[in-house]
Design a protein around this motif. Structure first.
Motif, PDB file in Angstrom:
ATOM      1  N   LEU A 296      67.148 -32.425   5.211  1.00 40.67           N
ATOM      2  CA  LEU A 296      67.451 -32.552   6.638  1.00 40.67           C
ATOM      3  C   LEU A 296      68.847 -32.024   6.946  1.00 40.67           C
ATOM      4  O   LEU A 296      69.056 -31.310   7.944  1.00 40.67           O
ATOM      5  CB  LEU A 296      67.343 -34.021   7.059  1.00 40.67           C
TER       6      LEU A 296
ATOM      7  N   SER B  27      62.366 -35.282  13.353  1.00 41.54           N
ATOM      8  CA  SER B  27      63.408 -36.299  13.441  1.00 41.54           C
ATOM      9  C   SER B  27      63.880 -36.426  14.879  1.00 41.54           C
ATOM     10  O   SER B  27      63.529 -35.632  15.759  1.00 41.54           O
ATOM     11  CB  SER B  27      64.599 -35.950  12.540  1.00 41.54           C
TER      12      SER B  27
ATOM     13  N   HIS C 216      64.837 -40.376  10.879  1.00 47.53           N
ATOM     14  CA  HIS C 216      63.574 -39.849  10.347  1.00 47.53           C
ATOM     15  C   HIS C 216      62.673 -41.027  10.018  1.00 47.53           C
ATOM     16  O   HIS C 216      63.135 -42.176   9.927  1.00 47.53           O
ATOM     17  CB  HIS C 216      63.854 -38.992   9.100  1.00 47.53           C
ATOM     18  N   ASP C 217      61.382 -40.757   9.855  1.00 52.06           N
ATOM     19  CA  ASP C 217      60.462 -41.856   9.524  1.00 52.06           C
ATOM     20  C   ASP C 217      60.857 -42.563   8.234  1.00 52.06           C
ATOM     21  O   ASP C 217      60.629 -43.764   8.077  1.00 52.06           O
ATOM     22  CB  ASP C 217      59.029 -41.320   9.393  1.00 52.06           C
TER      23      ASP C 217
ATOM     24  N   GLU D 129      67.528 -42.707   7.555  1.00 54.51           N
ATOM     25  CA  GLU D 129      68.481 -42.572   8.653  1.00 54.51           C
ATOM     26  C   GLU D 129      69.749 -41.956   8.079  1.00 54.51           C
ATOM     27  O   GLU D 129      70.239 -42.381   7.031  1.00 54.51           O
ATOM     28  CB  GLU D 129      68.781 -43.920   9.309  1.00 54.51           C
TER      29      GLU D 129
END
Length: 459
Positions: free
Chosen positions: A157, A282, A299-300, A303
């Motif tokens: 990410l 996200s 994000h699922d 964090e």
């Protein structure tokens, strides 16, 4: 004739008495057993002889006859005394039955349902007291391990956001010579990260060294060698506008605060973070109220917090646009993070040491302790580097000893109120701590020197 009749009567009496005695002895054997019957027989014989002597005519005045009678009684008395004690008496209910009655079959025992077998209890042995060495290694292995999948997702990410921000700056500010953005922090630099929720994003600011020079912090108004100023030079020959960074000049100095404000406006108002977040699965929000350039990513599965730092590298110095709080806005903070990581790795590689392990444990303790959180990071690293210069034994077996020694060194530095930087002894890493904070930290660590386990339990 009279004598015959007397003898016959005596024999009949004897026969009758013998019959009674025989019957009694026969039953006594059943009731009293062999030993008891023997005792009874001897006693009966003795009584019988006494009766015979009483009924038979005595030769009065015959001393031999009396002597003979006494001699016949001694063996009988000896037999009675020598006979062993009879067996214990039978129960009253057994003696009340007829002597010759046939033995009854034993009564069947009442049936009782057997109780289920009791499960044997396994007595747990008392827990073994762990040594400080074992507690530290357990703390390091069990509490400071970031799952590989989580770390990998965080880095993925962060790299994606880094690429998006790089493209935006090149398109929005093509006149500003920013270098290539790169990630920094424990997840990237080989140090064991405590958590996978924070990453630094470094934005290089490329300066022309012919137009800019560095001013040491002790020569500035703050008199702090940890901060530097970047001065615009030769304005007579190269006036404003010759450098793309002249727009950030305040009083002939490159203002780190002004650069941060410009980037903050871009992050908050100019970048379409919802669109970028949807591409990455996200939700991305810039932190508006913070003086830092910070992004919050949800994000699922994770964090993440990303902090952007403009950075200048000149004259072997690494300077961050992180001015102190106050009115001074032209200062750049010298960062030793890269040098710290390099020194720790080099020392541990040279002797297979556990300096990085010790630092990781101490960082986790301090970051999660309300009184010690300002010691985390550079202060702890510099204490360990100072100690490494004096103590060369950093093997794994000595982790507990080095841990306690670091605590002792920290207490000493707090007592003096001065922790010199390992790379520049003019810099006091405690200069921004108040006296109250120093006293609170010193008290806590002074207790921990004698009881290091306090730091592993108290929060």
């Amino acid at each position: 004739m009279a004598e015959f009749t007397r003898q016959r009567g005596k024999r009949q009496e004897d026969n009758g008495l013998g019959s009674v005695l025989d019957l009694l002895l026969a039953n006594a054997r059943l009731v009293l057993g062999v030993t008891g019957a023997a005792v009874l027989a001897i006693a009966t014989l003795a009584v019988k002889r006494l009766i015979d002597r009483a009924t038979s005519p005595r030769d009065e005045g015959d001393p031999k006859a009396e002597q003979k009678t006494l001699e016949e009684s001694w063996p009988e008395l000896a037999l009675i005394k020598a006979t062993p004690n009879p067996a214990p008496k039978q129960r009253r209910e057994d003696l009340s039955e007829p002597l010759l009655s046939p033995a009854r079959p034993p009564a069947p025992e009442p049936s009782v349902c057997p109780a289920p077998p009791e499960t044997p209890r396994l007595e747990s042995s008392p827990p073994r007291c762990l040594t400080l060495q074992e507690k530290l290694l357990s703390h390091y292995s069990n509490h400071l391990a970031v799952p590989e999948a989580q770390a990998s997702l965080v880095l993925q990410l962060a790299r994606s956001i880094c690429a998006q921000l790089q493209n935006f700056l090149r398109n929005k500010c093509p006149e500003l010579p920013f270098g290539s953005l790169f990630l920094s922090g424990p997840l990237l630099d080989g140090l064991r990260a405590l958590t996978a929720d924070h990453v630094h994003l470094m934005l290089p600011v490329v300066l022309d060294t012919a137009l800019w020079s560095l001013i040491p912090g002790e020569d500035t108004v703050v008199r702090n060698p940890q901060y530097w100023m970047i001065k615009r030079t030769d304005l007579e020959y190269f006036p404003r506008g010759c450098s793309p960074w002249d727009r950030f000049i305040v009083g002939r100095y490159f203002s780190s605060n002004m650069l941060n404000e410009t980037l903050h406006k871009l992050l908050v108002a100019s970048i379409n973070w919802p669109a970028i977040g949807s591409l990455l699965g996200s939700v991305i929000h810039p932190v508006v109220a913070s003086q830092e350039l910070k992004l919050e990513v949800k994000h699922d599965q994770v964090e993440l917090s990303i902090t952007l730092f403009p950075v200048v590298e000149m004259e072997d110095k690494i300077l961050l646009a992180a001015p102190p709080e106050g009115l001074v806005e032209n200062l750049w903070l010298e960062s030793f993070y890269k040098a710290e990581v390099s020194a720790l790795k080099e020392l541990d590689a040279g002797d297979s040491g556990i300096r990085q392990c010790c630092l990781c444990i101490l960082n986790n303790i301090c970051k999660t302790h309300p009184a010690l959180h300002k010691l985390a990071g550079s202060p702890l690293t510099h204490v360990i580097l100072h100690l490494s210069a004096a103590s060369t034994d950093w093997a794994e077996d000595d982790l507990a000893d080095r841990f306690q020694q670091v605590l002792e060194e920290l207490v000493g530095y707090l007592e003096r109120g001065v922790l010199p930087s390992y790379f520049n002894h003019k810099i006091n890493l405690f200069c921004e701590l108040s006296e109250e904070e120093i006293d609170e930290m010193g008290f806590m660590l002074y207790r921990a020197v004698s009881e290091p386990e306090l730091l592993l339990t108290e929060k």
